[in-house]
Design an enzyme around this catalytic site. Sequence first.
Site, PDB file in Angstrom:
ATOM      1  N   GLY A  11       0.979  -1.189  -0.229  1.00  0.00           N
ATOM      2  CA  GLY A  11       0.100   0.120  -0.176  1.00  0.00           C
ATOM      3  C   GLY A  11       1.030   1.395   0.045  1.00  0.00           C
ATOM      4  N   ALA A  69      -5.244  -1.668   5.401  1.00  0.00           N
ATOM      5  CA  ALA A  69      -6.790  -1.317   6.351  1.00  0.00           C
ATOM      6  C   ALA A  69      -7.586  -0.435   5.317  1.00  0.00           C
ATOM      7  CB  ALA A  69      -5.895   0.067   7.517  1.00  0.00           C
ATOM      8  N   TYR A 133     -15.508   5.686   9.748  1.00  0.00           N
ATOM      9  CA  TYR A 133     -14.440   5.077   9.341  1.00  0.00           C
ATOM     10  C   TYR A 133     -13.306   5.259  10.793  1.00  0.00           C
ATOM     11  CZ  TYR A 133      -9.797   5.938   7.967  1.00  0.00           C
ATOM     12  OH  TYR A 133      -8.088   6.598   7.667  1.00  0.00           O
TER      13      TYR A 133
END
Length: 305
Positions: A11, A69, A133
Amino acid sequence: MYKVAVIGASGLLGRAIANELAQQRGWQRVLTTFSRPESQSVTLDIRDAAAVTRFVDRERPDAIVIAAAERRPDVCEHDPALARALNVDAVRAIASAARRYGAWVLSISTDYVFDGTQPPYRHGAAPSPINAYGRSKLEGERALAESTDMGCVLRLPLLFGPIVDWGESAVTSLVPAIAASARTKPEARAAVMDAWAIRYPTYTPDVAVVVRQLLERHARGEAVCGTAQWSGDEPMTKYVIAQRLASALHVDAQLTPQHTPTDATPRPHNCHLDSARLEALGIGRRTPFDTAIREVLAKFPWRGK
């Protein structure tokens, strides 16, 4: 040999951390990926608690960095089960497995655990998230604390850095609209940019230095536990970010500021994170935004000319 597992190494942030750790002598990296498998990584679905346990049992790392995540607020709002699986349950599974071997766990969290009404926020300030979130990341922080005494949460704000596509960061995701506004007819070319929410763009290679310094402290028996925060120090709205991007791209972008919030998912106004705890330890690095964004654009050049 000091062994570090980086979870989510493909990521935006994970790549920067992996690259920083590759420069450390006497350290061994174990990199896990999922959606972007690579030859030097282990494929791991962190939603599979049994697979997480097998991975930790096999590798027995000294430290684990959780950079994986679900970080997209709109996705979290519409799919809270996915947000919980990645941001809460996976953290609990990793930390529980790590505890059996005494491994230190660093879990990445967000400034969105705060409501944005009373900045700056010290690391001990009471969280009050206003979207799914933020709530999921706060629950993830609590899951870490409940699962191990050898854990640290590192809260971060809006991230940008070397990318594999424009949409990987909310900073670089503005580039296509900026480019289009510079190419289209004058009467219809202005790109509307949010000028309400204040963000603190933070460069992923700088965060990677923070992570490496935290790992160094753990390696010498001085582990930082609890909650820590790191942030860039230049406040900007998306409108200002777009102006700075246009300057770096050398384009005559036509931008219109939007002074009221328009996102379907609520966003905080200003969640400026106080970084004093890490600064007091001599930890941290900040690259000026204009310097950093030019480095990003040099590695992923704009092809819209």
